[in-house]
Design an enzyme around this catalytic site. Structure first.
Site, PDB file in Angstrom:
ATOM      1  N   ARG A 117       0.815  -1.234   0.000  1.00 17.28           N
ATOM      2  CA  ARG A 117       0.000   0.000   0.000  1.00 17.28           C
ATOM      3  C   ARG A 117       0.843   1.275   0.000  1.00 17.28           C
ATOM      4  NH1 ARG A 117      -3.054  -3.113   3.700  1.00 17.28           N
ATOM      5  NH2 ARG A 117      -4.839  -4.036   2.639  1.00 17.28           N
ATOM      6  N   LYS A 139       2.485  11.551 -10.807  1.00 15.72           N
ATOM      7  CA  LYS A 139       1.731  10.634 -11.679  1.00 15.72           C
ATOM      8  C   LYS A 139       2.613   9.424 -11.958  1.00 15.72           C
ATOM      9  CE  LYS A 139      -1.350  13.584 -14.416  1.00 15.72           C
ATOM     10  NZ  LYS A 139      -1.601  14.074 -15.778  1.00 15.72           N
ATOM     11  N   GLU A 181       8.784  19.704 -24.118  1.00 13.86           N
ATOM     12  CA  GLU A 181       8.008  19.969 -22.895  1.00 13.86           C
ATOM     13  C   GLU A 181       8.520  21.240 -22.201  1.00 13.86           C
ATOM     14  OE1 GLU A 181       5.306  18.586 -21.876  1.00 13.86           O
ATOM     15  OE2 GLU A 181       5.223  16.552 -22.663  1.00 13.86           O
ATOM     16  N   LYS A 230       6.021  23.491 -12.487  1.00 14.23           N
ATOM     17  CA  LYS A 230       5.243  22.252 -12.298  1.00 14.23           C
ATOM     18  C   LYS A 230       4.822  22.114 -10.829  1.00 14.23           C
ATOM     19  CE  LYS A 230       4.170  17.693 -13.508  1.00 14.23           C
ATOM     20  NZ  LYS A 230       4.371  16.523 -14.307  1.00 14.23           N
ATOM     21  N   GLU A 240      -5.446  16.707 -10.983  1.00 18.38           N
ATOM     22  CA  GLU A 240      -5.888  17.158 -12.305  1.00 18.38           C
ATOM     23  C   GLU A 240      -7.393  17.370 -12.409  1.00 18.38           C
ATOM     24  OE1 GLU A 240      -3.619  15.396 -15.469  1.00 18.38           O
ATOM     25  OE2 GLU A 240      -5.075  16.038 -16.942  1.00 18.38           O
ATOM     26  N   ARG A 244      -4.181  21.649 -13.384  1.00 19.87           N
ATOM     27  CA  ARG A 244      -3.146  20.752 -13.930  1.00 19.87           C
ATOM     28  C   ARG A 244      -3.358  20.464 -15.420  1.00 19.87           C
ATOM     29  NH1 ARG A 244      -0.172  15.843 -10.662  1.00 19.87           N
ATOM     30  NH2 ARG A 244       1.297  15.303 -12.298  1.00 19.87           N
ATOM     31  N   ASN A 248      -1.304  20.062 -20.369  1.00 18.41           N
ATOM     32  CA  ASN A 248      -1.599  19.344 -21.619  1.00 18.41           C
ATOM     33  C   ASN A 248      -1.581  20.263 -22.836  1.00 18.41           C
ATOM     34  OD1 ASN A 248      -2.012  16.850 -20.336  1.00 18.41           O
ATOM     35  ND2 ASN A 248      -4.021  17.565 -19.658  1.00 18.41           N
ATOM     36  N   HIS A 251      -0.990  18.927 -26.282  1.00 19.58           N
ATOM     37  CA  HIS A 251      -1.042  17.467 -26.204  1.00 19.58           C
ATOM     38  C   HIS A 251      -2.229  16.831 -26.933  1.00 19.58           C
ATOM     39  CE1 HIS A 251       2.217  17.998 -23.428  1.00 19.58           C
ATOM     40  NE2 HIS A 251       2.291  16.707 -23.152  1.00 19.58           N
ATOM     41  N   HIS A 255      -1.127  13.808 -29.106  1.00 22.03           N
ATOM     42  CA  HIS A 255      -1.531  12.419 -28.872  1.00 22.03           C
ATOM     43  C   HIS A 255      -2.111  11.792 -30.137  1.00 22.03           C
ATOM     44  CE1 HIS A 255      -1.768  13.150 -24.267  1.00 22.03           C
ATOM     45  NE2 HIS A 255      -0.587  12.727 -24.639  1.00 22.03           N
ATOM     46  N   HIS A 268       7.832  12.146 -28.422  1.00 15.92           N
ATOM     47  CA  HIS A 268       6.706  12.830 -27.777  1.00 15.92           C
ATOM     48  C   HIS A 268       6.869  14.359 -27.874  1.00 15.92           C
ATOM     49  CE1 HIS A 268       3.493  13.642 -24.993  1.00 15.92           C
ATOM     50  NE2 HIS A 268       4.316  14.260 -24.165  1.00 15.92           N
TER      51      HIS A 268
END
Ligand code: NAD
Ligand code: GLY
Length: 361
Positions: A117, A139, A181, A230, A240, A244, A248, A251, A255, A268
């Site tokens: 956990r 994340k 980025e 960030k 998010e 947040r 993106n 993005h 994507h 990317h």
């Protein structure tokens, strides 16, 4: 050395991010010191292990090597890391250490989040993308046959050690992927932190040569600025539900291009840069920004010598956008520029989007 602090108030969770270019022997010592008398395993990216196993000579029986590549961020390896930790009898107060790019950080972090956990987790990012994005903010995830990063958690590390010396061995494609980025942060700086006085866009504009040449001092300042932005975003919105989403920027289109090219043809970061250009066009058409700001942004992008990618017709990419994780109801969500270093969230129906991009074909 820069020491930054992440402070997630809603969960009384705090941790430091150290950014420097110290000798790797110093970094190794700091990692060991952090673990103290606790047990640990180290999850290494294979290429990074080959390059740096002398400097990071942890006991061999504590090292788990993850093969190179995005496809390794899978269920099988996730279970293997858990089994490895179990075989070493790690307890919750022990440590999982990730040394590598975003792939290693994400999978080792997800293993850490579920091991008993939640076990202590240390991030040592070795790519520019991991230093400025994936190692910060908690994340963690693995990929599935149904899509990327669909199984994961929000799990903050105990500490992040960023050492810019790792960048020296990063190839130009991966470096420029991370830069994609980094440039994105320039365009969203004021939305991340309205009080920010750094002016990242100006920094990117004025220091292009030093940045492309990986000048150590410049990179430390640049990474530090991105990580601070960030942190601001994550402290405000860890999970998010609002702010947040601005990370993106670029993005939605990126994507779609990545999917259309099976994640193989482009990095990317290259796709994010293309996505930013797409967003700039959309914003001009919606009268959110004027052409002058679009030129300024395009000029900065051009300085970093990104080649234009294959252009896709809207009938190819729009259907993919509707399946984006961030799409809601019948709408496709975009983060769009609104003024200097500021962005906002906008929703478009599919017919509306077809109409707006029709002359881009
Ligand atoms: P990566 O981990 O695959 O590393 C890219 C390549 O660089 C690999 O071939 C690796 O072997 C090599 N490499 C790493 N460090 C090196 C070094 N110092 N010298 C030489 N080569 C080196 O990819 P990445 O771009 O670092 O990360 C991409 C991953 O990060 C994706 O899985 C993406 O989903 C994830 N990601 C996560 C977040 C998050 O918030 N968790 C954010 C962005 C991206
Ligand atoms: N890379 C996007 C985020 O961390 O939210």
């Amino acid at each position: 050395m820069n020491t930054l602090e992440v402070n997630i108030k809603s969960r009384a969770k705090q941790y430091p991010i150290y950014i420097d270019n110290a000798d790797f022997s110093v970094l190794r010592r700091k990692i060991i010191q952090e673990c103290g008398d606790k047990n640990y395993i180290v999850v290494f990216n294979q290429k990074v292990y080959k390059l740096y196993s002398k400097e990071f000579d942890f006991p061999k029986d504590r090292i788990f090597i993850l093969k190179d590549g995005e496809k390794e961020k899978n269920y099988k390896n996730y279970l293997k890391i858990l089994d490895f930790a179990l075989s070493k009898k790690l307890k919750r107060e022990d440590y999982i250490i990730a040394i590598g790019g975003g792939v290693v950080g994400d999978i080792a972090g997800f293993a850490a989040s579920t091991y008993m956990r939640g076990i202590n987790f240390i991030q040592v990012p070795t790519t520019l993308l991991a230093m400025t994005d994936s190692s910060v903010g908690g994340k963690v995830a693995i990929n599935t046959n149904y899509g990327k990063n669909l199984v994961g958690a929000f799990y903050q590390p105990k500490v992040v050690f960023i050492n810019t010396n790792f960048l020296k061995t990063l190839d130009v494609n991966q470096y420029k992927s991370g830069l994609g980025e980094v440039i994105k942060y320039g365009f969203i700086e004021k939305s991340c932190d309205e009080d920010s006085e750094f002016d990242l866009l100006n920094f990117l504009n004025e220091n292009c040569e030093k940045i492309l040449n990986k000048d150590s001092y410049t990179m430390e300042r640049l990474i530090s600025a991105c990580v601070q932005l960030k942190i601001k975003v994550v402290e405000n919105d860890e999970k998010e539900s609002g702010l947040r989403k601005i990370l993106n920027y670029g993005h939605t289109y990126a994507h779609a291009v990545e999917k259309l090219t099976n994640y193989r043809k482009y990095t990317h970061g290259e796709c994010v840069i293309e996505g930013i250009k797409f967003a700039l066009n959309l914003a001009v058409k919606k009268n959110l920004i004027d052409k002058e700001y679009q030129f300024l942004c395009s000029d900065i992008i051009q300085k970093y010598e990104y080649k234009p990618l294959k252009a896709f017709v809207s009938s190819k990419y729009i259907p993919i956008m509707t399946t984006d994780k961030k799409a809601t109801g019948d709408c496709i969500n975009f983060i769009l520029p609104v003024q200097y270093a500021q962005v906002g969230e906008y929703k478009f129906t599919v017919p509306e989007l077809f109409e707006l991009v029709s002359d881009n074909k």
